[in-house]
Write a protein that holds these residues in place. Structure first.
Motif, PDB file in Angstrom:
ATOM      1  N   THR A 107       0.622 -13.944   6.188  1.00 30.70           N
ATOM      2  CA  THR A 107       0.376 -12.867   5.243  1.00 30.70           C
ATOM      3  C   THR A 107      -1.021 -12.366   5.578  1.00 30.70           C
ATOM      4  O   THR A 107      -1.981 -13.127   5.492  1.00 30.70           O
ATOM      5  N   SER A 108      -1.128 -11.104   5.960  1.00 29.84           N
ATOM      6  CA  SER A 108      -2.358 -10.556   6.523  1.00 29.84           C
ATOM      7  C   SER A 108      -3.042  -9.650   5.502  1.00 29.84           C
ATOM      8  O   SER A 108      -2.444  -8.685   5.033  1.00 29.84           O
ATOM      9  N   ASN A 109      -4.314  -9.957   5.198  1.00 23.60           N
ATOM     10  CA  ASN A 109      -4.986  -9.258   4.100  1.00 23.60           C
ATOM     11  C   ASN A 109      -6.342  -8.656   4.459  1.00 23.60           C
ATOM     12  O   ASN A 109      -7.082  -8.245   3.560  1.00 23.60           O
ATOM     13  N   THR A 110      -6.686  -8.581   5.751  1.00 26.85           N
ATOM     14  CA  THR A 110      -7.995  -8.029   6.102  1.00 26.85           C
ATOM     15  C   THR A 110      -7.860  -6.888   7.108  1.00 26.85           C
ATOM     16  O   THR A 110      -6.979  -6.912   7.974  1.00 26.85           O
ATOM     17  N   PRO A 111      -8.745  -5.892   7.025  1.00 24.33           N
ATOM     18  CA  PRO A 111      -8.700  -4.775   7.975  1.00 24.33           C
ATOM     19  C   PRO A 111      -8.829  -5.217   9.429  1.00 24.33           C
ATOM     20  O   PRO A 111      -8.199  -4.623  10.312  1.00 24.33           O
ATOM     21  N   ALA A 112      -9.625  -6.245   9.690  1.00 30.04           N
ATOM     22  CA  ALA A 112      -9.776  -6.705  11.076  1.00 30.04           C
ATOM     23  C   ALA A 112      -8.438  -7.198  11.626  1.00 30.04           C
ATOM     24  O   ALA A 112      -8.085  -6.925  12.783  1.00 30.04           O
ATOM     25  N   GLY A 148       0.742  -4.361  18.924  1.00 34.25           N
ATOM     26  CA  GLY A 148       2.117  -3.912  18.754  1.00 34.25           C
ATOM     27  C   GLY A 148       2.969  -4.676  17.766  1.00 34.25           C
ATOM     28  O   GLY A 148       4.203  -4.630  17.849  1.00 34.25           O
ATOM     29  N   VAL A 149       2.341  -5.368  16.810  1.00 31.51           N
ATOM     30  CA  VAL A 149       3.112  -6.018  15.743  1.00 31.51           C
ATOM     31  C   VAL A 149       3.893  -4.948  14.988  1.00 31.51           C
ATOM     32  O   VAL A 149       3.378  -3.865  14.706  1.00 31.51           O
ATOM     33  N   ASN A 150       5.144  -5.241  14.656  1.00 33.77           N
ATOM     34  CA  ASN A 150       6.014  -4.230  14.056  1.00 33.77           C
ATOM     35  C   ASN A 150       5.754  -3.985  12.580  1.00 33.77           C
ATOM     36  O   ASN A 150       5.930  -2.864  12.090  1.00 33.77           O
ATOM     37  N   ALA A 151       5.390  -5.026  11.840  1.00 35.27           N
ATOM     38  CA  ALA A 151       5.192  -4.867  10.398  1.00 35.27           C
ATOM     39  C   ALA A 151       4.196  -5.898   9.898  1.00 35.27           C
ATOM     40  O   ALA A 151       4.034  -6.969  10.492  1.00 35.27           O
ATOM     41  N   ILE A 152       3.545  -5.551   8.811  1.00 40.16           N
ATOM     42  CA  ILE A 152       2.548  -6.414   8.186  1.00 40.16           C
ATOM     43  C   ILE A 152       3.037  -6.800   6.799  1.00 40.16           C
ATOM     44  O   ILE A 152       3.392  -5.935   5.996  1.00 40.16           O
ATOM     45  N   CYS A 153       3.038  -8.083   6.508  1.00 36.97           N
ATOM     46  CA  CYS A 153       3.293  -8.564   5.150  1.00 36.97           C
ATOM     47  C   CYS A 153       1.931  -8.851   4.528  1.00 36.97           C
ATOM     48  O   CYS A 153       1.166  -9.668   5.049  1.00 36.97           O
ATOM     49  N   THR A 154       1.620  -8.162   3.432  1.00 43.59           N
ATOM     50  CA  THR A 154       0.289  -8.247   2.846  1.00 43.59           C
ATOM     51  C   THR A 154       0.358  -8.307   1.329  1.00 43.59           C
ATOM     52  O   THR A 154       1.323  -7.841   0.716  1.00 43.59           O
ATOM     53  N   ASP A 155      -0.678  -8.879   0.731  1.00 42.07           N
ATOM     54  CA  ASP A 155      -0.831  -8.862  -0.722  1.00 42.07           C
ATOM     55  C   ASP A 155      -1.602  -7.628  -1.185  1.00 42.07           C
ATOM     56  O   ASP A 155      -1.703  -7.386  -2.387  1.00 42.07           O
ATOM     57  N   ARG A 156      -2.177  -6.879  -0.235  1.00 42.28           N
ATOM     58  CA  ARG A 156      -3.095  -5.785  -0.570  1.00 42.28           C
ATOM     59  C   ARG A 156      -2.548  -4.461  -0.046  1.00 42.28           C
ATOM     60  O   ARG A 156      -3.095  -3.859   0.880  1.00 42.28           O
ATOM     61  N   VAL A 157      -1.477  -4.019  -0.654  1.00 40.42           N
ATOM     62  CA  VAL A 157      -0.780  -2.837  -0.157  1.00 40.42           C
ATOM     63  C   VAL A 157      -1.650  -1.592  -0.242  1.00 40.42           C
ATOM     64  O   VAL A 157      -1.733  -0.808   0.707  1.00 40.42           O
ATOM     65  N   ASP A 158      -2.315  -1.387  -1.381  1.00 43.91           N
ATOM     66  CA  ASP A 158      -3.114  -0.169  -1.535  1.00 43.91           C
ATOM     67  C   ASP A 158      -4.228  -0.106  -0.500  1.00 43.91           C
ATOM     68  O   ASP A 158      -4.477   0.944   0.110  1.00 43.91           O
ATOM     69  N   GLU A 159      -4.894  -1.239  -0.251  1.00 44.66           N
ATOM     70  CA  GLU A 159      -5.959  -1.268   0.751  1.00 44.66           C
ATOM     71  C   GLU A 159      -5.395  -1.035   2.147  1.00 44.66           C
ATOM     72  O   GLU A 159      -5.986  -0.323   2.964  1.00 44.66           O
ATOM     73  N   TYR A 160      -4.255  -1.646   2.425  1.00 45.78           N
ATOM     74  CA  TYR A 160      -3.651  -1.484   3.745  1.00 45.78           C
ATOM     75  C   TYR A 160      -3.275  -0.027   4.004  1.00 45.78           C
ATOM     76  O   TYR A 160      -3.562   0.530   5.071  1.00 45.78           O
ATOM     77  N   VAL A 161      -2.616   0.603   3.041  1.00 45.03           N
ATOM     78  CA  VAL A 161      -2.176   1.987   3.218  1.00 45.03           C
ATOM     79  C   VAL A 161      -3.372   2.903   3.440  1.00 45.03           C
ATOM     80  O   VAL A 161      -3.369   3.760   4.328  1.00 45.03           O
ATOM     81  N   SER A 162      -4.423   2.713   2.652  1.00 47.36           N
ATOM     82  CA  SER A 162      -5.630   3.528   2.811  1.00 47.36           C
ATOM     83  C   SER A 162      -6.253   3.307   4.182  1.00 47.36           C
ATOM     84  O   SER A 162      -6.654   4.260   4.864  1.00 47.36           O
ATOM     85  N   HIS A 163      -6.304   2.063   4.618  1.00 46.75           N
ATOM     86  CA  HIS A 163      -6.897   1.743   5.917  1.00 46.75           C
ATOM     87  C   HIS A 163      -6.067   2.326   7.056  1.00 46.75           C
ATOM     88  O   HIS A 163      -6.609   2.910   8.002  1.00 46.75           O
ATOM     89  N   ALA A 164      -4.752   2.185   6.974  1.00 48.24           N
ATOM     90  CA  ALA A 164      -3.883   2.683   8.037  1.00 48.24           C
ATOM     91  C   ALA A 164      -3.973   4.198   8.155  1.00 48.24           C
ATOM     92  O   ALA A 164      -4.021   4.746   9.257  1.00 48.24           O
ATOM     93  N   ARG A 165      -4.004   4.887   7.032  1.00 49.01           N
ATOM     94  CA  ARG A 165      -4.107   6.346   7.074  1.00 49.01           C
ATOM     95  C   ARG A 165      -5.450   6.781   7.636  1.00 49.01           C
ATOM     96  O   ARG A 165      -5.548   7.795   8.323  1.00 49.01           O
ATOM     97  N   GLY A 166      -6.484   6.001   7.365  1.00 47.36           N
ATOM     98  CA  GLY A 166      -7.811   6.348   7.848  1.00 47.36           C
ATOM     99  C   GLY A 166      -7.951   6.273   9.350  1.00 47.36           C
ATOM    100  O   GLY A 166      -8.796   6.951   9.935  1.00 47.36           O
ATOM    101  N   ARG A 167      -7.123   5.461  10.012  1.00 47.56           N
ATOM    102  CA  ARG A 167      -7.249   5.341  11.464  1.00 47.56           C
ATOM    103  C   ARG A 167      -6.238   6.200  12.209  1.00 47.56           C
ATOM    104  O   ARG A 167      -6.211   6.208  13.432  1.00 47.56           O
ATOM    105  N   MET A 168      -5.376   6.946  11.468  1.00 45.58           N
ATOM    106  CA  MET A 168      -4.398   7.810  12.113  1.00 45.58           C
ATOM    107  C   MET A 168      -4.939   9.226  12.251  1.00 45.58           C
ATOM    108  O   MET A 168      -5.787   9.654  11.466  1.00 45.58           O
ATOM    109  N   PRO A 169      -4.433   9.996  13.224  1.00 50.86           N
ATOM    110  CA  PRO A 169      -4.774  11.414  13.301  1.00 50.86           C
ATOM    111  C   PRO A 169      -4.344  12.122  12.024  1.00 50.86           C
ATOM    112  O   PRO A 169      -3.409  11.678  11.351  1.00 50.86           O
TER     113      PRO A 169
END
Length: 236
Positions: free
Chosen positions: A183-188, A197-218
């Protein structure tokens, strides 16, 4: 159920949950094998295994004021039409009942997936419902993860995050599988798993993950509903 709804609102594309069977075979969604407060009916009571309680007893236990333990049928009805469900089977000999439950809900076999630490359960599910995506849980680094998956008839590898690296991801993807990190919970960690190339992340911190992922996309990609990986919340 409130945790599942909150995860969806935060942007989760999938929900990971755990399933146990009551004494009469009814399937319930709960992380632990036993329920604290099962004797007194409230917090602080002795814990009893779900498998020793009948369905009516389990249904009356409140985890928080007004929050009861849902049946798998309830979750499939309310949540299953919104996001993919990744169902971990934690009880023995419940495969046939899980299949019957999935088939009571349209499109569930095509939409959802099952996984387990007990790879015999995974193999049984793959045999009962060949179209269903199945996954093996691992907290180790096998010499040949693809062989482990083939032996269980699995399409997904749920790999504990400490045991994920580029060679493992490359080998699993080369044999047609998906790697889901738990279960992955840190931006690093998220950045590294995106890189390899991991296909999916299982996390307890969905809101943080979504914000972080959008921030690194075009900018144009940030408007898409799916990011580089799929966030799967761990709300079992």
């Amino acid at each position: 159920m409130p945790a599942f709804l909150a995860a969806i609102a935060a942007g989760a594309e999938g929900i990971e949950l755990d399933v146990h069977a009551a004494a009469d075979g009814t399937l319930f969604v709960h992380h632990d094998f036993a329920i604290a407060g099962a004797v007194s009916g409230g917090a602080g009571g002795a814990a009893l295994p779900i498998s020793t309680l009948d369905a009516s007893r389990v249904s009356r236990i409140e985890l928080a004021p007004g929050v009861t333990i849902p049946r798998l049928d309830d979750v499939l009805e309310e949540i299953g039409s919104r996001v993919a469900l990744f169902i971990e089977l934690k009880a023995a000999a419940i495969e046939a009942e899980v299949v019957r439950c999935l088939r009571r809900h349209p499109d569930s076999v095509d939409r959802h997936a099952v996984h387990s630490f007990d790879h015999r359960v995974v193999r049984a599910m793959a045999g009962l419902v060949p179209p269903l995506r199945t996954g093996v849980l691992q907290a180790s680094y096998p010499v040949d993860s693809c062989a482990v998956m083939r032996a269980a008839g699995a399409t997904d590898l749920w790999q504990r995050l400490e045991f994920i690296d580029q060679p493992l991801v490359s080998s699993v993807r080369a044999c047609g599988g998906r790697v889901i990190a738990w279960t992955s919970n840190t931006p690093a960690e998220w950045d590294e798993f995106a890189r390899i190339g991991v296909n999916a992340i299982c996390t307890d911190r969905v809101d943080e993950y979504v914000s972080h992922a959008r921030g690194r996309m075009p900018p144009q990609a940030a408007e898409m509903p799916q990011g580089i990986e799929q966030p799967v919340t761990d709300n079992g």
